[in-house]
Design an enzyme around this catalytic site. Sequence first.
Site, PDB file in Angstrom:
ATOM      1  N   ARG A 192      -6.644  10.309   0.147  1.00 42.77           N
ATOM      2  CA  ARG A 192      -6.634  10.856  -1.378  1.00 42.77           C
ATOM      3  C   ARG A 192      -7.750  11.013  -2.123  1.00 42.77           C
ATOM      4  O   ARG A 192      -7.862  11.852  -2.922  1.00 42.77           O
ATOM      5  CB  ARG A 192      -5.651   9.911  -2.219  1.00 42.77           C
ATOM      6  N   HIS A 200       0.744  -1.291  -0.059  1.00 42.82           N
ATOM      7  CA  HIS A 200       0.129   0.114  -0.017  1.00 42.82           C
ATOM      8  C   HIS A 200       0.867   1.306   0.013  1.00 42.82           C
ATOM      9  O   HIS A 200       1.823   1.229   0.923  1.00 42.82           O
ATOM     10  CB  HIS A 200      -0.809   0.012   1.093  1.00 42.82           C
TER      11      HIS A 200
END
Length: 628
Positions: A268, A248
């Site tokens: 994000r 990740h």
Amino acid sequence: MEIERHEYDVVVIGAGGAGLRAAIEARQQGKRTAIVCKSLFGKAHTVMAEGGAAAAMGNVNSDDNWMVHFRDTMRGGKFLNNWRMAELHAKEAPDRVWELEAWGALFDRTKDGKISQRNFGGHEYPRLAHVGDRTGLELIRTLQQRVVALQQEDYEQHGDYEAYIKVFAECTVTRLLKDGDRISGAFGYWRESGSFVVLDAPAVVLATGGIGKSYVVTSNSWEYTGDGHALALLAGADLINMEFIQFHPTGMVWPPSVRGILVTESVRGDGGVLRNSAGERFMFNYIPEVFKDKYATTEEEADRWYTDQANNRRPPELLPRDEVARAINAEVKAGRGSPQGGVFLDVSTRLPAEEIRRRLPSMHHQFKELADVDITAEPMQVGPTCHYIMGGVEVDADTGAAAVPGLFAAGEVSGGMHGSNRLGGNSLSDLLVFGRRAGAGAAAYVDALPARPKIGQEQLDEAREEALAPLQRTGENPYEVHHELQRTMNELVGIIRKAEEVAEALEVVEKLKERVRLVGAAGSRIYNPGWHLALDLRNMILVSECVARAALLREESRGGHTRDDFPGMNPEWRRKLLVCSTADGSSITVEEKVQPAMRDDLITLFDRDELKKYLTDEEMSEFDGISK
Ligand code: FAD
């Protein structure tokens, strides 16, 4: 020494989303079902899922549907996915989310009262049904509530809450048992007392999650030691796609004690941007060729996308995870990283403080408590962390059946669905879709069985001896062996791989195998973590060897497998699966297997120009034949 014994129709190993959904299904189909979990009931990995469950419900953008979701999933997995699984997943995920709501899940809502859906990397439309950034917790709470509701029904009918569904919490399975080639049960121990337990059952569903604890920097918690992967291998099943590990892009990098803990992609998705030490929004420099037409090339367009998705392309911060993780890795390597060796993730200049606290409450809390950083006022420092394994037990897409009769698998322990890279949010929906299918598959298998398989005494004696062995030795320290394995995997079979380094890792793994045979645990069987780790090491070593062997063989870069020495994607490799098995319970063999071609009605959902980037010339001429 007395061994406690119980009889069930279906034993589900794991009480995360996949295990609970499988158990609910098996019980609903009238099967006496046991749920076994090595952690506390309710403390599965699924609880940690933050972003949400991906399902093309079209609540926020009505252009979304299963075909768009299917396409996104295949693109995310770089077309190596088991396409039948990707199809079932895309088609059934909305029903599974609505079903959760009917069972009491309280999702966030849109203004007009529908289940709200958020943006996530690789998903064309807002698609993740969520509960703030605590979706996994709500999912588990709801499924547990459903288990309790079924137990209450059973009490009314049979006078016993546990007549048809019983939870064995803090109970670790160390062996699957067989009668000839068929599954006949499972052997394990109670964490607290160390005493043994045998579950007689013709069908076992593995739902044990991932393998992250073979790496030093990981978002995974202590129970992710690849147990289900290893149990399946040892029972004679195959593992596929083991070279594909998702790093990740955004784990915490500071302070060292919390390194690896996840920073959700929702940061994000909700507008957070990545910057290097020069303040540059560097992701614009890393848009790969295959995604060029889908991502914004200027900051202005990327920012407009948050309010007008129809007329703008997505920000490159929302590229699939493998792309973002590699980009961060490259920035840090080039000397443009943050002071503690990550990059900056900033949401503080993008959203009002109140909005950040509302949308990302766990992140706000996590950074304040663990790093003394207020994310409403300053950027976070983040870097890649081992997060998810795409590889796992090879299963039949429709039933979750593995190659061993009576063995089923669902959730992160199974392989195929996500190809070479999983899209965020596609795991929670995977657990629900394939958990249900594996539970149904196991129930149907039990119904069709002419006679119940038996457990032989010899197997029980062997399982018992194997489990007791570390207590009878004083040799190697399990913590030291574990650390050496974690360091080796992190450094030599990590985010960027080279043949020499992976080969070196395999040499270390061979030596560690010897050391594991000598590992000893001081103390008794009563709550003894050193003993538990000594037993877990067998699993981590087996799984690490699968990862390293497959990584060495796959001479290309695709999704969660990046070879420095073979940087491009090679269409010839897309057709090949690497299948791991063990004949002697210790060494791993890897064989190539060709993927079946995608069904005509599915492949024609894609444009020719896009397919050209992934398919061989031969496959393209077949496609041209179909699409005429
Ligand atoms: P788990 O939920 O991990 O459950 C495994 C179970 O197996 C546990 O009960 C464990 O105790 C048990 N077990 C293991 N070994 C044994 C054994 N030997 N004997 C008995 N029991 C055993 N995915 C998304 O889709 N959306 C997200 O927003 C998201 N966020 C995430 C955030 C974090 C921090 C992490 C780490 C992952 C996230 N993921 C997300 C991924 C997703 O949460 C996992 O892939 C998923 O929850 C795995 O579910 P599972 O049911 O397969 O296993």
